[in-house]
Write a protein that holds these residues in place. Structure first.
Motif, PDB file in Angstrom:
ATOM      1  N   PHE A  43       0.839  -1.199   0.000  1.00 21.93           N
ATOM      2  CA  PHE A  43       0.000   0.000   0.000  1.00 21.93           C
ATOM      3  C   PHE A  43       0.880   1.257   0.000  1.00 21.93           C
ATOM      4  O   PHE A  43       0.618   2.218  -0.733  1.00 21.93           O
ATOM      5  N   LEU A  44       1.924   1.243   0.812  1.00 19.60           N
ATOM      6  CA  LEU A  44       2.843   2.383   0.859  1.00 19.60           C
ATOM      7  C   LEU A  44       3.597   2.528  -0.455  1.00 19.60           C
ATOM      8  O   LEU A  44       3.837   3.650  -0.913  1.00 19.60           O
ATOM      9  N   THR A  51       2.333   8.657 -10.354  1.00 22.52           N
ATOM     10  CA  THR A  51       1.831   8.207 -11.656  1.00 22.52           C
ATOM     11  C   THR A  51       2.335   9.113 -12.770  1.00 22.52           C
ATOM     12  O   THR A  51       2.682   8.655 -13.864  1.00 22.52           O
ATOM     13  N   ARG A  52       2.410  10.415 -12.489  1.00 18.03           N
ATOM     14  CA  ARG A  52       2.874  11.368 -13.505  1.00 18.03           C
ATOM     15  C   ARG A  52       4.329  11.112 -13.880  1.00 18.03           C
ATOM     16  O   ARG A  52       4.689  11.122 -15.057  1.00 18.03           O
ATOM     17  N   VAL A 164      -2.668 -11.374  -5.689  1.00 18.91           N
ATOM     18  CA  VAL A 164      -3.565 -10.266  -6.039  1.00 18.91           C
ATOM     19  C   VAL A 164      -4.065  -9.557  -4.787  1.00 18.91           C
ATOM     20  O   VAL A 164      -4.049  -8.323  -4.701  1.00 18.91           O
ATOM     21  N   LEU A 165      -4.484 -10.334  -3.786  1.00 18.00           N
ATOM     22  CA  LEU A 165      -5.069  -9.740  -2.588  1.00 18.00           C
ATOM     23  C   LEU A 165      -4.024  -9.082  -1.690  1.00 18.00           C
ATOM     24  O   LEU A 165      -4.282  -8.018  -1.110  1.00 18.00           O
ATOM     25  N   GLN A 166      -2.848  -9.683  -1.569  1.00 14.14           N
ATOM     26  CA  GLN A 166      -1.853  -9.176  -0.645  1.00 14.14           C
ATOM     27  C   GLN A 166      -0.911  -8.146  -1.254  1.00 14.14           C
ATOM     28  O   GLN A 166      -0.358  -7.315  -0.531  1.00 14.14           O
ATOM     29  N   PHE A 171      -1.493  -2.225  -3.469  1.00 13.00           N
ATOM     30  CA  PHE A 171      -0.743  -1.284  -4.300  1.00 13.00           C
ATOM     31  C   PHE A 171      -1.685  -0.351  -5.061  1.00 13.00           C
ATOM     32  O   PHE A 171      -1.483   0.869  -5.090  1.00 13.00           O
ATOM     33  N   LEU A 172      -2.723  -0.923  -5.669  1.00 13.37           N
ATOM     34  CA  LEU A 172      -3.685  -0.107  -6.410  1.00 13.37           C
ATOM     35  C   LEU A 172      -4.440   0.836  -5.477  1.00 13.37           C
ATOM     36  O   LEU A 172      -4.742   1.980  -5.837  1.00 13.37           O
ATOM     37  N   ALA A 173      -4.735   0.366  -4.253  1.00 12.15           N
ATOM     38  CA  ALA A 173      -5.399   1.226  -3.277  1.00 12.15           C
ATOM     39  C   ALA A 173      -4.515   2.423  -2.930  1.00 12.15           C
ATOM     40  O   ALA A 173      -5.000   3.564  -2.798  1.00 12.15           O
TER      41      ALA A 173
END
Length: 338
Positions: A43-44, A51-52, A164-166, A171-173
């Motif tokens: 997540f971090l 993204t830019r 995917v879950l871990q 990461f996407l969040a």
């Protein structure tokens, strides 16, 4: 020849797991905490990646493509070639760990630091490391499924769901919440850095505790460890030579060659350890041992190379090569990304 203090902490964690491994309820608690720590870690990662900057980095596609090919094609090919060393030099579990090492993404922080010391293209190193980490979240598990199979820790559809879950979902969040939390993450960068490293230490403790309770360390001898170190030294030397002279053959300038060498020859401990915990489960302790050893080796060797590169004379621009590069890329080859 620097010794990374974090490696000392990792080795201390391994020693703690050997003396006081988590068992029973303690093992369940450590496993749950490790799972949460891995999710928070990624997540971090998502919250920190701009993204830019990643999109701007696409302008230097030849350099980033070269680094990705080194990381996810050349490295795995060399890892597969090392299969011939089993069982003469390496045991099957150590070889699986060595092959996994060749599948993980490149580093970010140390690639940037060494590129800066050597007076290379720092912005390109930032983007190359970021791209490698981003691609690795998806590509490393897929490569593990194709190359390691069931012998590499029981990779299955369930393992893919766990990845995917871990890893991917957190990461996407982090990416989605970045507009609101990037300021907080930047202001508390130092504290969150301790959280990063603490999370990885927890993953290492959990993996090695499980390995101790299963008695897998009886499979490793001092002779086998020495052989592993020798194989990894050859692997690192080959990649350092290929990235430096291969980049020159492709027409890259000095600054870009430095970024390619440091980003294309290294492997990320921060990304590899959590992935190994998910992919290998009970066998993670032996699987991450080659990565831990390679990480320290690459830091020591690249520190020496970076200081030597810093003493190189400034490169004289070649108008003919710049014109050819402009025709291929539509921009000067040596220009740093902003």
């Amino acid at each position: 020849m620097p010794i990374d203090p974090y490696i000392v902490l990792l080795l201390g964690t391994v020693g703690l797991a050997a003396l006081l491994p988590a068992r029973g309820v303690g093992a369940d608690v450590a496993s749950g905490a490790s799972t949460a720590a891995i999710a928070f870690l990624f997540f971090l990662y998502g919250a920190r990646l701009s993204t830019r900057e990643a999109l701007d980095g696409l302008k230097h596609w030849r350099l980033h493509g070269t680094v990705l090919i080194c990381t996810f094609v050349v490295f795995p090919v060399l890892g597969l070639a090392a299969r011939g060393l089993v069982p003469a030099l390496l045991t099957q579990p150590l070889y699986q760990g060595l092959l996994f090492l060749t599948l993980v993404p490149s580093t970010i922080q140390s690639s940037i630091a060494f590129t800066s010391i050597a007076r290379g293209n720092v912005p390109a190193a930032i983007c190359a490391g970021s791209f490698s980490s981003l691609v690795g979240i998806l590509l490393t598990p897929l490569l593990a499924a194709a190359l390691l199979g069931n012998g590499g820790g029981g990779f299955s559809a369930d393992s893919l769901v766990k990845i995917v879950l871990q890893l991917l979902v957190p990461f996407l969040a982090g990416q989605l919440l970045r507009p609101w939390i990037s300021g907080f993450v930047t202001r508390h960068k130092k504290i969150l850095g301790f959280v990063d490293r603490g999370s990885i230490l927890l993953v290492v403790y959990t993996a090695f505790s499980e390995g101790m309770t299963r008695g897998i360390w009886h499979q490793v001898s001092v002779v086998r460890l020495a052989a592993l170190l020798a194989v990894e030294a050859v692997l690192l030397a080959v990649m350092l030579l290929l990235t430096w002279y291969g980049a020159r053959a492709l027409g890259f300038g000095r600054e870009d060659r430095i970024a390619i060498q440091f980003a294309g020859s290294k492997k990320s401990l921060a990304s590899g350890l959590p992935m190994a915990g998910v992919l290998f489960g009970a066998h993670a302790s032996l699987a991450v041992l080659p990565l831990m050893l390679f990480h320290q080796m690459q830091l020591m060797v690249c520190a020496v190379i970076a200081k030597r590169r810093a003493r190189d004379p400034e490169e004289t621009p070649d108008p003919a090569r710049e014109s050819a590069a402009d025709a291929v890329q539509g921009q000067p080859q040596h220009r740093a990304l902003r």
